[in-house]
Scaffold this motif. Structure first.
Motif, short mmCIF file in Angstrom:
data_model
loop_
_atom_site.label_atom_id
_atom_site.label_comp_id
_atom_site.label_asym_id
_atom_site.label_seq_id
_atom_site.Cartn_x
_atom_site.Cartn_y
_atom_site.Cartn_z
N LYS A 148 -14.29 -12.47 70.55
CA LYS A 148 -13.96 -13.16 69.13
C LYS A 148 -15.09 -12.71 68.36
O LYS A 148 -15.10 -13.29 67.09
N LYS A 149 -16.24 -12.09 68.62
CA LYS A 149 -17.37 -11.63 67.73
C LYS A 149 -18.20 -12.87 67.56
O LYS A 149 -18.85 -12.63 66.71
N VAL A 150 -17.83 -13.97 68.37
CA VAL A 150 -18.82 -14.86 67.94
C VAL A 150 -20.27 -14.59 68.73
O VAL A 150 -20.36 -14.10 69.75
N PRO A 151 -21.30 -14.78 67.87
CA PRO A 151 -22.67 -14.41 68.50
C PRO A 151 -22.95 -15.17 69.87
O PRO A 151 -22.89 -16.40 69.43
N GLU B 35 -7.43 -13.70 70.38
CA GLU B 35 -7.52 -13.40 68.94
C GLU B 35 -8.91 -12.65 68.87
O GLU B 35 -9.96 -13.31 69.31
N ILE B 44 -18.36 -16.03 61.49
CA ILE B 44 -18.79 -15.86 62.71
C ILE B 44 -19.96 -16.75 63.04
O ILE B 44 -19.69 -17.39 64.09
#
Lengths: 201, 220
Positions: A148-151, B35, B44
């Motif tokens: 989810k491209k969470v760092p 997702e 983010i």
């Protein structure tokens, strides 16, 4: 030390999932219970507070069958991760045979991981156990968030922070999705079995 | 002395047993359908911080959280719906920061809910303005409900006497919200407080404020 009943030829091994709160310890047990529960039997017991936090511990006993003439039973426990429940954590560690340290890969949890590992060291010391000698596996959890491209904390950083000196097996995992949950458990059971066997010899 | 052959045979037996028990029908992988966020997605970092806040409210996390909110407020300065979401998040953040473990148990839940809706809305760029406003309204309602709960809890805990100063001091949400909206209203003229009404009630000859009622008009 594992509970060994020579008369019944039975061994009970206690494995504790340790780590900071909200790191995924209970999710590990839930995944195991949901996906392998019908094969291994046993029933998971979880005591939670309002808001789904573990208050005392989760407990999941199961049987892996007869190995080398001994009926081997495994008891999985989690500890409450929240700082204020240290007395419970210490109590759960009593008689532990193997530990899975579930680290939270979220960037904001870096210090919590380190503090929790220090806390484990201190609590083991209370039982005259050496963290360098107890079977221990690291699991770097929440790796699904990378998708989810969470760092997240890089595994290299987690290794450096937590495993640089201990040099134990480690797994990048997602307890939610199930990635490496079984692999982590297999590794700790295997290491614990070897340790128990070694101490019996 | 340990018999190495014996050791090995037992190890193999353990490994085989574990492989049988924990054989996975469908290898769960990180590539399963999840997702995913688009590149350069602005929320983010905030998502990571919101997840961290769920566990423990540390100075570091809350400072980063508020800093990111402020950055996003600048980023979304021309989007009134997004700005209102961010104002709610900032108010909740400040309230949680001020009250820490004494925060109302629902405050973190509402923080998550507000962020989740905001996140969903930002990702779904094609949503119409009325749809966005509807989503916003549902979160504003939850937020207002929490405010009322906090105030009623305070009242029931301490009784009605001499409550005005305590309520106003403790209820950071109220204070922050008022400050934020007043500040933003005067600076950018995006949100205008049409009415700030203090309901005054007499108890034993003493006046006290229950809460300021802010009626906000969004010029969308």
């Amino acid at each position: 030390m594992a509970f060994v009943n020579l008369k019944k030829k039975e061994i009970q091994a206690k494995i504790v999932y340790y780590g900071p709160g909200r790191g995924g310890k209970t999710t590990n047990l839930e995944y195991i219970y949901q996906n392998f529960g019908d094969r291994i039997g046993g029933k998971m017991v979880a005591i939670k507070t309002q808001g789904d936090r573990t208050l005392f511990f989760d407990f999941f006993p199961f049987d892996i069958g007869r190995i080398n003439g001994y009926q081997v039973k495994v008891q999985l426990y989690t500890v409450p991760g929240q700082i204020k429940y240290n007395a419970t954590r210490r109590l759960v560690l009593n008689g532990v045979d193997g530990i899975v340290f579930v680290a939270d890969a979220l960037i904001g949890q870096r210090n919590s991981n380190i503090m929790s590992l220090k806390n484990l060291y201190t609590n083991l010391k209370h039982y005259r156990k050496n963290i360098f000698k107890v079977p221990l596996v690291f699991q770097y959890n929440k790796m699904d968030l990378l998708q989810k491209k969470v760092p997240l904390l890089p595994t290299e950083m987690l290794e450096k922070d937590l495993n640089q000196q201990l040099k134990r097996p480690s797994f990048a995992a997602s307890a939610l999705v199930g990635t490496n949950v079984a692999a982590t458990l297999k590794k700790i059971i295997s290491m614990t079995a070897a340790s128990i066997k070694s101490s019996l010899n | 002395m340990i018999d190495n052959n014996f050791e090995d045979s037992v190890n193999v037996e353990v490994e085989e047993r574990l492989d049988t028990i924990f054989k996975e029908d469908n290898n769960a992988s990180l590539n399963e359908e999840l997702e995913s966020y688009p590149d350069n997605y602005p929320l983010i970092e905030l998502k990571s911080l919101v997840l961290s806040l769920e566990w423990e409210i540390t100075d570091e996390v809350i400072t980063d959280f508020l800093m990111h909110i402020n950055n996003l407020i600048k980023f979304y300065h021309d989007d009134k719906v997004n700005l209102t979401f961010l104002q709610i998040l900032r108010s909740l953040g400040k309230y949680i920061d001020a009250n820490r473990s004494k925060s109302h148990p629902d405050s973190i839940k509402i923080l998550h809910s507000t962020f989740a809706t905001f996140d969903h809305m930002v990702q779904e760029e094609k949503k119409s303005l009325p749809e966005k406003k509807q989503l916003l309204k549902s979160e504003v309602d939850k937020y207002n409900k929490l405010r009322r709960l906090i105030i009623s809890n305070k009242l029931s805990l301490h009784g009605e006497k001499n409550q005005s100063s305590r309520i106003l001091a403790d209820s950071e949400i109220m204070k922050d919200e008022r400050d934020d909206y007043l500040y933003r209203g005067s600076e950018n003229n995006r949100l205008i407080i049409s009415q700030q009404q203090f309901i005054t009630k007499k108890t034993g000859g003493q006046n006290y404020h229950i809460q300021p009622v802010l009626l906000i008009i969004l010029y969308l």
